[in-house]
Design an enzyme around this catalytic site. Sequence first.
Site, PDB file in Angstrom:
ATOM      1  N   HIS A  92       0.866  -1.189   0.000  1.00 35.96           N
ATOM      2  CA  HIS A  92       0.000   0.000   0.000  1.00 35.96           C
ATOM      3  C   HIS A  92       0.902   1.239   0.000  1.00 35.96           C
ATOM      4  O   HIS A  92       1.963   1.232   0.625  1.00 35.96           O
ATOM      5  CB  HIS A  92      -0.920  -0.017   1.226  1.00 35.96           C
ATOM      6  CG  HIS A  92      -1.967   1.048   1.146  1.00 35.96           C
ATOM      7  ND1 HIS A  92      -1.698   2.367   1.457  1.00 35.96           N
ATOM      8  CD2 HIS A  92      -3.263   1.011   0.762  1.00 35.96           C
ATOM      9  CE1 HIS A  92      -2.795   3.082   1.263  1.00 35.96           C
ATOM     10  NE2 HIS A  92      -3.762   2.288   0.842  1.00 35.96           N
ATOM     11  N   GLU A  94       0.819   3.843   1.571  1.00 36.01           N
ATOM     12  CA  GLU A  94       1.146   4.364   2.904  1.00 36.01           C
ATOM     13  C   GLU A  94       2.263   3.542   3.554  1.00 36.01           C
ATOM     14  O   GLU A  94       2.970   4.038   4.428  1.00 36.01           O
ATOM     15  CB  GLU A  94      -0.131   4.410   3.768  1.00 36.01           C
ATOM     16  CG  GLU A  94      -1.043   5.539   3.301  1.00 36.01           C
ATOM     17  CD  GLU A  94      -2.525   5.334   3.551  1.00 36.01           C
ATOM     18  OE1 GLU A  94      -2.891   4.457   4.362  1.00 36.01           O
ATOM     19  OE2 GLU A  94      -3.330   6.040   2.913  1.00 36.01           O
ATOM     20  N   GLU A 162      -3.718   2.035  -7.431  1.00 38.19           N
ATOM     21  CA  GLU A 162      -4.060   3.103  -6.492  1.00 38.19           C
ATOM     22  C   GLU A 162      -3.146   4.310  -6.712  1.00 38.19           C
ATOM     23  O   GLU A 162      -2.070   4.393  -6.096  1.00 38.19           O
ATOM     24  CB  GLU A 162      -3.886   2.602  -5.054  1.00 38.19           C
ATOM     25  CG  GLU A 162      -4.846   1.512  -4.663  1.00 38.19           C
ATOM     26  CD  GLU A 162      -5.251   1.658  -3.211  1.00 38.19           C
ATOM     27  OE1 GLU A 162      -6.451   1.678  -2.944  1.00 38.19           O
ATOM     28  OE2 GLU A 162      -4.369   1.782  -2.339  1.00 38.19           O
ATOM     29  N   SER A 208     -10.323   7.375  -3.339  1.00 41.53           N
ATOM     30  CA  SER A 208     -11.522   8.215  -3.240  1.00 41.53           C
ATOM     31  C   SER A 208     -12.750   7.611  -3.923  1.00 41.53           C
ATOM     32  O   SER A 208     -13.524   8.319  -4.578  1.00 41.53           O
ATOM     33  CB  SER A 208     -11.246   9.621  -3.784  1.00 41.53           C
ATOM     34  OG  SER A 208     -10.214  10.239  -3.034  1.00 41.53           O
TER      35      SER A 208
HETATM   36  P1  PGA Z   1      -9.488   6.215   0.025  1.00 41.71           P
HETATM   37  O1  PGA Z   1      -8.293   5.164   0.284  1.00 41.71           O
HETATM   38  O2  PGA Z   1     -10.650   5.416  -0.514  1.00 41.71           O
HETATM   39  O3  PGA Z   1      -9.768   6.820   1.361  1.00 41.71           O
HETATM   40  O4  PGA Z   1      -8.982   7.196  -0.976  1.00 41.71           O
HETATM   41  C1  PGA Z   1      -8.022   4.128  -0.606  1.00 41.71           C
HETATM   42  C2  PGA Z   1      -6.869   3.306  -0.111  1.00 41.71           C
HETATM   43  O5  PGA Z   1      -5.926   3.854   0.479  1.00 41.71           O
HETATM   44  O6  PGA Z   1      -6.857   2.083  -0.281  1.00 41.71           O
END
Ligand code: PGA
Length: 251
Positions: A92, A94, A162, A208
Amino acid sequence: MIGNWKMNPSTLGKAVELYMAVRKGLPKKNAVTEVSIAVPFPFLSELSRKNARSPIALCAQDVSFESEGAHTGEVSIAMLKSVGVSAVIAGHSERRAQGESNEEVAKNVHQILKYGLIAIACVGEKSRDMQGDYFGVVETQLRTILKDIKQTYLSRLVIAYEPVWAIGTGKNATAEDVQEMKLFIQKVIAQTVGRQAVAKVRILYGGSVTKENAQELLKAGETDGFLVGGASLRPAEFCQIITIASAYGKI
Ligand code: PGA
């Protein structure tokens, strides 16, 4: 359809409440859409107990590529499997922002697949440029993941596109962006693993996603599903997105 709770909610009690609300809100006649929720490590055991005879697949948000031993703070794939986890997110953005390299993400993906679980491998560019260099970023991430992958693993590999600029920003990629990137990802899969692999690997979109844009992204974006962050913490909305997907899948 995967809900990614990230580092939410703050207590086990609230996690159980959220889980129960999702479970109750699932569409009754849902034969086509597989549903999974990616919950924080401390909640997995309890939610796994509650999840018996439920159609929801329990997902973890990360895993170590090491199998066991002196790795303080890490969680192994065997541990996750032993508490009923059947899918794991790898790479991911993050996690990548915390320093996870393409090679480490690839090792995670291979570890997940080796142990018989579903790997949700995230790829995506930080930003877009006029020259289209962002395709190169996604290609490098993807090729590292696909290197030396066993053919028998492919049906358990899910690629989540993503774009980082769309995550948590309220600015989703357009359906055209999503469709174009799906085709590109399929081209890279065909080139690296072979044409026959393309039909086996599912490709999701994340960034989003809401009940407002889900239909369009599924239809014109031709995505196989979503990795939903923020909206997955709103059970009514998450279930509505699943309902849209299952209705769309039946057409
Ligand atoms: P979000 O996050 O839908 O809040 O943009 C998606 C994700 O990080 O998988």
